[in-house]
Design an enzyme around this catalytic site. Sequence first.
Site, mmCIF file in Angstrom:
data_model
loop_
_atom_site.group_PDB
_atom_site.id
_atom_site.type_symbol
_atom_site.label_atom_id
_atom_site.label_comp_id
_atom_site.label_asym_id
_atom_site.label_seq_id
_atom_site.Cartn_x
_atom_site.Cartn_y
_atom_site.Cartn_z
ATOM 1 N N TYR A 439 1.648 -2.049 78.813
ATOM 2 C CA TYR A 439 0.918 -2.299 77.559
ATOM 3 C C TYR A 439 0.742 -3.781 77.268
ATOM 4 O O TYR A 439 1.332 -4.632 77.901
ATOM 5 C CB TYR A 439 1.493 -1.534 76.386
ATOM 6 C CG TYR A 439 2.909 -1.763 75.920
ATOM 7 C CD1 TYR A 439 3.698 -2.832 76.302
ATOM 8 C CD2 TYR A 439 3.469 -0.845 75.012
ATOM 9 C CE1 TYR A 439 4.974 -2.993 75.818
ATOM 10 C CE2 TYR A 439 4.748 -1.007 74.528
ATOM 11 C CZ TYR A 439 5.502 -2.086 74.932
ATOM 12 O OH TYR A 439 6.770 -2.238 74.440
ATOM 13 N N GLU A 440 -0.157 -4.046 76.312
ATOM 14 C CA GLU A 440 -0.626 -5.395 75.988
ATOM 15 C C GLU A 440 -1.284 -6.073 77.190
ATOM 16 O O GLU A 440 -1.209 -7.282 77.359
ATOM 17 C CB GLU A 440 0.520 -6.265 75.443
ATOM 18 C CG GLU A 440 1.255 -5.704 74.263
ATOM 19 C CD GLU A 440 0.324 -5.282 73.132
ATOM 20 O OE1 GLU A 440 -0.793 -5.823 73.035
ATOM 21 O OE2 GLU A 440 0.713 -4.400 72.347
ATOM 22 N N GLY A 441 -1.959 -5.285 77.993
ATOM 23 C CA GLY A 441 -2.607 -5.793 79.196
ATOM 24 C C GLY A 441 -1.698 -5.631 80.381
ATOM 25 O O GLY A 441 -0.627 -6.240 80.442
#
Length: 595
Positions: A439-441
């Site tokens: 997550y978050e890229g």
Amino acid sequence: MPYQPPVRDYAFILRDLLKLERYANLPAFADASMDTVDQILDEAAKFTSEVLAPLNSVGDKEGCHWSADNTVTTPKGFKEAYRQLVDGGWPGLGSDPAYGGQGLPHVVNLAFSEMSSAANMAFSMYPGLTHGAYSAIHAAGTQEQKDLYLPKLASFQWGGTMNLTEPQCGTDLGLLRTKAVPQADGTYRISGQKIWISSGEHDLTENIVHLVLARIEGAPAGTRGISLFIVPKFIPDKDGNPGERNAVKCLGLEEKMGIHGNATCVISHEEATGWLIGEENRGLSIMFIMMNEARLGVGMQGIAQAEAAYQAAAAFAKDRLQGRSLTGPKNPDGPADPIIVHPDVRRMLMDAKAIIEGGRAFLFWTALHGDLAEASPDEAVRQKGHDYMALMTPVLKGFLTDRGFNVCSDAMQVHGGSGFTEHFPVSQYLRDCRIALIYEGTNGIQALDLVGRKLAAEGGRGVMGFFAEIDAFVTAHEGDEAIKPFTEGLAKAKAELQEATMWLMQNGLANPDNAGAASTDYLHLFGLTALAYMWSMMAVTASAKIAAGSHDPLYAEKLAVGRYYMARVLPETSGRLAKLKTGAETLMALPAESF
């Protein structure tokens, strides 16, 4: 052994390595004396180890529960712990005093955040998302929006989220379909579905402030047409209190591998009332304020879970009796020796310490540059701080979560079959940590961001400044025989990183697949070099303390772990360089149908 926050290591980094008190003349650091910081660290350790850590397994086993009325109940004990979090004043450590915060440097707040995440990652995500929403509104909201929302978010009286991902788009946000229709009163009607929304619905706060990416009718296609909106669960009344329920619903919870104690929601906006933040079609740049803060936080999660897993593994290794030492019994009165005598167990534990302590120093060093980017009166210092924050963010997120997960996996290996059961805590640390690589890229996206955007930013000023800083450090200490293993290893790694950077500049433009194929190896080469710099600085610091007569065993331990890092971890840089220089040819050779 339950998790115990490494308070002494935080103090070493803040006092001895970063010398936090030298910035006491800056208003932002005025209240951050080491006496104050020591008190904060001690109290934070008590709260996180005594209140949050005991709930970690509870949250994992019980999880969150969704009801047909679209509400979510958090695990047993979470509400009471959240109340203690708020009553203890922890929410406002790094927030603006104008909105009820304590205004301490973020590098100090980072220590509390790591303790919280190591003690209970799922719980710590609720306040973590809230602070991200606070930061975005603080940076781009109108004064009216700031006055209304920031005091409630800074105090954690209200929660916050970010609503980005949709069923058809994650990384490629240009594909989003959530729409915003302007109304005569200046509000917007927001319609669309968002998925994987951490902390999207829960019973910990009286209101939840969703920050939602949407496209205003008629806006350009792609990312150029995305705007950002405040969409509260309850619309504030004229007194700023939760009023009418907004048309925002949690349609259900995701069934996940880990972080069960955090509510990961499907959120439906059904002509919900929203307020634009900033300018139309500039929403993604504002959201990146929140995302970049979150990426640093995710890098911290990698270190936090690694620390908790390492502590469990080290305790197990000292207690578990299996076999005899290769050099003769070390526990002659017992039936076998503790497994910590075995070199391969030591390898896993030393790898863990080298990555955790070096990675923690890297996080705190970068966070200090972020503080100075905002607080220093010196324009050159501010510029360097902004350059380093931009450059290091993808490295911190990608490298530290990859390596943190490896530490958790090795911690399970140290436990043997016991680690694969739910009777020991490492299985949860491994499951919880895995999401941090995604997550978050994803970490692949972080690597592409590093080689595709961050290296070339401002004409390469950030990376060239980092190289120059390392060169200056090596030159300043190359005559010190005690530090020679560090300066020689650092100089070699820096030369390899510089060679890789030049290769990318020469070959990435000619064939973009070369840059893509090299990106992950480059990110790890960068991370390994950055930790070599951290260990070199820590070695200089520890040696000076010992030379001055200190008998604190921590300094000798730092030198021992640092020498291990330089000898047994850092040589990986040569393999990373060799791999990335092969380019994309062999990687892209097979046609897609052959997979």
